[in-house]
Motif scaffolding. Sequence first.
Motif, PDB file in Angstrom:
ATOM      1  N   ILE A 588       1.167  -0.947   0.027  1.00 53.61           N
ATOM      2  CA  ILE A 588      -0.138  -0.079   0.077  1.00 53.61           C
ATOM      3  C   ILE A 588       0.919   1.487   0.007  1.00 53.61           C
ATOM      4  O   ILE A 588       1.986   1.214   1.079  1.00 53.61           O
ATOM      5  CB  ILE A 588      -1.279   0.192   1.129  1.00 53.61           C
ATOM      6  CG1 ILE A 588      -0.290   0.090   2.762  1.00 53.61           C
ATOM      7  CG2 ILE A 588      -1.694  -1.075   1.052  1.00 53.61           C
ATOM      8  CD1 ILE A 588      -0.833   0.533   3.635  1.00 53.61           C
ATOM      9  N   THR A 645      -6.416  -2.799  -4.437  1.00 52.41           N
ATOM     10  CA  THR A 645      -6.860  -2.191  -3.483  1.00 52.41           C
ATOM     11  C   THR A 645      -6.499  -0.654  -3.551  1.00 52.41           C
ATOM     12  O   THR A 645      -5.323  -0.113  -5.166  1.00 52.41           O
ATOM     13  CB  THR A 645      -5.959  -2.370  -2.267  1.00 52.41           C
ATOM     14  OG1 THR A 645      -4.967  -1.873  -1.999  1.00 52.41           O
ATOM     15  CG2 THR A 645      -6.903  -3.319  -1.549  1.00 52.41           C
ATOM     16  N   SER A 647      -5.219   1.732  -1.909  1.00 52.47           N
ATOM     17  CA  SER A 647      -4.562   2.607  -1.794  1.00 52.47           C
ATOM     18  C   SER A 647      -3.289   1.874  -2.318  1.00 52.47           C
ATOM     19  O   SER A 647      -1.635   2.527  -1.798  1.00 52.47           O
ATOM     20  CB  SER A 647      -4.455   1.985  -0.088  1.00 52.47           C
ATOM     21  OG  SER A 647      -4.905   1.068   0.114  1.00 52.47           O
ATOM     22  N   ASN A 648      -3.290   0.799  -3.026  1.00 50.10           N
ATOM     23  CA  ASN A 648      -2.216   0.346  -3.835  1.00 50.10           C
ATOM     24  C   ASN A 648      -1.410   0.976  -4.960  1.00 50.10           C
ATOM     25  O   ASN A 648       0.036   0.918  -4.977  1.00 50.10           O
ATOM     26  CB  ASN A 648      -3.022  -1.326  -3.822  1.00 50.10           C
ATOM     27  CG  ASN A 648      -1.073  -2.084  -5.145  1.00 50.10           C
ATOM     28  OD1 ASN A 648      -1.661  -2.583  -5.803  1.00 50.10           O
ATOM     29  ND2 ASN A 648       0.547  -2.599  -4.115  1.00 50.10           N
ATOM     30  N   LYS A 659      -9.876   4.341   0.291  1.00 49.95           N
ATOM     31  CA  LYS A 659      -9.978   2.614   0.403  1.00 49.95           C
ATOM     32  C   LYS A 659     -10.808   1.869  -0.241  1.00 49.95           C
ATOM     33  O   LYS A 659     -11.752   1.597   0.793  1.00 49.95           O
ATOM     34  CB  LYS A 659      -9.043   2.071   2.132  1.00 49.95           C
ATOM     35  CG  LYS A 659      -7.528   3.161   2.525  1.00 49.95           C
ATOM     36  CD  LYS A 659      -8.017   2.353   3.731  1.00 49.95           C
ATOM     37  CE  LYS A 659      -6.056   3.237   4.665  1.00 49.95           C
ATOM     38  NZ  LYS A 659      -6.362   2.768   5.954  1.00 49.95           N
TER      39      LYS A 659
END
Length: 839
Positions: A588, A645, A647-648, A659
Amino acid sequence: MLNKEKYWLIMLLFTSIFGTAQDRSEVDLVTYLDTVETSFNIRFSYQTEAVQDLKLQNSTFEQLDQTLQYITKQTGLTITKIDDRYYSILPRTSSIFCAQILDAATLKPLEGATIQALNKNASAVTDANGYIELALIKPGDSIKVSFLGYQTEVLKVERLTSNCQQISLAPKSFTLEEVVIKRLFSRGIRKFPDDRIEINTREFDILPGLTDPDILQTLQILPGIESIDESINNINVRGGTQDENLMLWDEIKMYHTGHFFGLISAYNPNLTERVEVTKNANSSEYSGGVSSTIKMYTPNAITEKISGGAGFNGLSADAFLQIPISTKLALQISGRRSFADYFQTPTYTSYFNRSFQDSEIKNDGSSAENIKSLSDFRFHDYSAKILYDISPKHQLRASFISLNNTLEYSESDVDEQLINESLIDQDNIAFGIHLSSVINPAYDTFLNAYYTQYNIRSTDQDFSNNQVLAQTNQVLETAFKAKGTWHLNSRMNFEHGYEFTETGIRNTTSVNQPVFQQRKKDVVRQHAIFGDWSLATNNFRLRTGLRTTYFEKFKKVRLEPRINIRQKIGHFALKTEAALKNQSTTQIIDFEDNFLGVEKRRWVLVNDNDIPLITSKQISLGVDYTQNNWLIDLTGFYKQVSGITASNQGFQNQFKFIKTNGSYETKGLEFLVNKTTPKLSTWFTYTLATNVYSFESLNPATFPNNTDIRHSINTGGSYALFNNFKIAVSLNYHTGRPYTLPIENAETLPSSSNTYVVNYDTPNAANLEDFMRFDATANYSFNWDAVTAKFTLGIINILNQTNTIQRYYEVNPDDNTQAIAIQNNSLGFTPNASLRLTF
């Protein structure tokens, strides 16, 4: 008039030349016997059937005894003296076969190689010098020669001699599969029929911009492999993110890839013998990288002599040694360290400015008026390997590696009182051990265990407020694997095994004023069984496999089928690959709690909730053409990765702190043309791809991926002006990556905390300017007694082209109604030079 000494010298020279140039062609034994009878006035008695099919080299001798011994050694026949003139010749119906088995590459004797007489109950194993004697053998019989890690040979015994015949076995890694083209781009790069790419650093020749064979930089010349920000820490394979690449070093999973926080590879190429890269359907033995698998291997053979080398370039100095302690035990060691804390070169300055341009670190000696800043950056990597041949059928290997980046930064006032002091330390330490065994000629085993630990730690101390911020990200992983390979016959293999992996990841953040602590630790255990069946004929190859993984924590089972097919038709070959893969670790990107603005990524584990298991589906179809050192390859691919995700992905827009989970879908074409000659190699690669996100909870739900590079070209060539002087040039071009613009005439808007934020428009609707860079390299090599020296000069971005690799926006601190662009650029004109000595 020549004097007497010169006359005899010339006569001696001519005599030696013509004396050694005697006819060494093969002749029939009957013809040879007739000549011997005439020369020595003797007669041979023999049965025509016993000698009519035999041949030998046409050599002459002054003595009859020498001639008779030569015939016996070359043919295996028995010659018995009847009287002074007559000799009888009798065949050996059965005798002792003698041979010495050698490594084809090093000519080192192979202890423990097995020779088996086919269709007979006879076999034996070579001794410490590679020698073997086998009874009940006669000319015309077939023997099978095999040894762990080497290609099995089936040979016919042509003759029986008292001088042992030498038989060379080639290592499997070089002969298991037909190489489609001997050299791809440069010497030391090969492409295999299953689309694996192998980089052999020992044979590596020259590539534009590189002064040393940087393992991960070299990959980016391949179609379908990009780095959107010129960083090894962000290698994008068919549109994937860096954490989707499974990195293995001597079968150990690594969580750290680059020095200089991503600009050069963290793996010393001088003790990394070869690298294998797979973009799609690799063996089911491996899992964890939904986009690619990159495997690095150190040398695995015990050499007879000490060898090694040392060198330096504009960033670091290194050395390596291979030390044979005995015929069964050897040690390999290597080390590399930067020297910028002692001396800074123009190469270092260019890399430093590129690495830290978007961080708290300044390189101009001051961060504000009347404030002085100092920074100290260094990196190192060390590795070692112990090689022990327990017995002819059991090989034990133990490997160790340590990688590290350290950055220290401080600010002080005019009175040299510290205002701020920061430290970031990033390392990966790993240890692995494996045992290879030959149970019998049809079955061998491989046992492997490893421990790997990744750490990144930072402290940021504000002396004026007496505040200390500390952050850590730690990965601990242990694994065990047992694999067996059943060689059903010369064309079919069946690999099968079991693997257990335990991965623990911990993230911590602590502040002393106000007191704040956050700790999170997760552990995931996996049990996997796998099996691969492969078939290879002259024109057809098939590998199919299945991996079944059980996740203890989630009580779930996941299946990962793989298939790889290649059918050769003349100079053309049709190929297809398909795979399902899973991944339980991801990164992340935390823009609020990043490590001094330098490293924003943190490793985390899936939890089957807000961080789901990452899965990928891939298929590719292609055709290639090979003839006269031409390789033309066209491959179409489709890949879908779910469980990612937000946030990745590193969003720098309205989704920066959101998120949520989603997926991406990429599809495209990869085209490659390569022509090689002994002196010249030219290439052209082109990738056309589209890459689209899908996040149901975002608005809009679909938009271009951050790694959506529509068009990418790499073209160049290398040429050997002389045997020891070579040059290489290349052009790297790709369209700009997507970014998000603020809304025109409404660039900011107030937030709930009475501050302003950027008011972004449609996500990733704009693209940066096209990227274009010319690189060049030249090297000169020479021998000095037993030492080989190579001097290399390389220049990255030889035209000093300004290339923007990232653009995002922040609120203007002087006018909160306006947004200002924050822009990061690629490396400018960056020269580098290296000198390397090997022995």
